[in-house]
Design an enzyme around this catalytic site. Sequence first.
Site, PDB file in Angstrom:
ATOM      1  CG  ASP A   1      -0.727   0.634   7.413  1.00  0.00           C
ATOM      2  OD1 ASP A   1      -0.142  -0.094   6.604  1.00  0.00           O
ATOM      3  OD2 ASP A   1      -2.003   0.183   8.041  1.00  0.00           O
TER       4      ASP A   1
ATOM      5  CE  LYS B   1      -3.705  -0.946   5.822  1.00  0.00           C
ATOM      6  NZ  LYS B   1      -3.610  -1.997   6.959  1.00  0.00           N
TER       7      LYS B   1
ATOM      8  CE  LYS C   1      -0.534  -1.718   3.626  1.00  0.00           C
ATOM      9  NZ  LYS C   1       0.175  -2.487   4.583  1.00  0.00           N
TER      10      LYS C   1
END
Length: 428
Positions: free
Chosen positions: A204, A208, A108
């Site tokens: 993170d 996404k 990602k």
Amino acid sequence: MLENKVINIGLAGFGTVGHGLADVIEESRDVIRRRTGSDIRIKSVLIRSDRRRAEVEAIGATPVTDYRALIDDPDIDIVVELTGGIEFPRTLITEALQAGKHAVTANKALLAEDGMRLFALAAEKGVHLGFEASVAGGIPVVRPLRESLAGNSIRKILGILNGTANYILTEMTDKGLDFETALSDAQAKGYAEADPTLDIEGIDTAHKLTLLIRLAFGCNYPFAKLPVTGITVVTPMDIRFAQEFGYRIKLLAQARLVDGKVEAGVYPALVPEDNLLASVNGPFNAIRLEGIAGPVVLHGRGAGDRPTGSAVLADIMAIARHAAPNNLGFVNPVLPEADILDLDDAVSLHYLRFIVPDRAGVLRDIAGVMADRNISIQQVTQKPAVDGGGVPLVFLSHEAKAGDIHSAMREIENMGLTLARTMHFRIL
């Protein structure tokens, strides 16, 4: 188009997810054959040390030490990248696509930061760039957004997209742990990396969310412009106060369309206890999508060997079915840049917690500053004094612009009315 009945995989990365992929392929051979009419075989695996050689040979694959062996082998149909990082995966995927090979990745970070170029290259070459595993592990969301929900005209995304952060907040909420203790517990149980920065700082989750915005809204919101706040600012005090008001604090990814503009960000927020997202605990993830046909909620494990491996396999099986490439779900793979709503113009409910001296007139002065900024107060509560003698004042606002909230916070601090950092969270 693939004509052979055996689909050969060149795999880069044989760690947790790579092993998970090998396991689910082996255990699903009959289903794979029935659903695709093909056999899927891991032909070669890129290794970086000899300690992996025996593991690779045990699954019937050939270990290779040069990534070009995956690109140059004419029998390899799909290159699967599960190595992590940015630079090497960028090189591997770029060269695979240039060679006319399909590619599948769970990366990602790479796709959030450099995905638009890679998707354009895949479209130019007429090949797939699969990334189902890159957003929420075992939760299917990429293909549903691209296909099943394409007619729902998604207007809002709301999600818990990082299991590490969610586990830590769950432990802090349910067991009263402080952040450091909860983090250490997560690391001991394998839910957090030795360096948990990407997870606890919200990065993170932001990677996404960047991908979800492209899929749902058909525009590119540059990752570098996305406002991000992690969970290190969350304290046991605020978790306890939030519970008293009927909320749980969660790290949320949110994006919505507001008069044609995209409002998006990652931040801890107060979620009402009767909201489904409030009940998503531990390492689980959930995504709520709202469109013209109503909301859809997806829930499951966001990481792990088999959940993520099964998502990688889903992309491989789609390619094996000879489906036409439709990587982002839009006819034109070059998406327009998002028209971004100024953060100060974002409207929501707000939680504000001040630590103030125990003297007359402080509450009046703070409330006066808020009134001057058109901030209407829904509820205010004074709590018992904390260590050091300060008194917590907690305000819940009606809908207000973020810019007005931030302006009020600065003025209140400049007036010397606070003894500690003011805590501010949005309320869902």
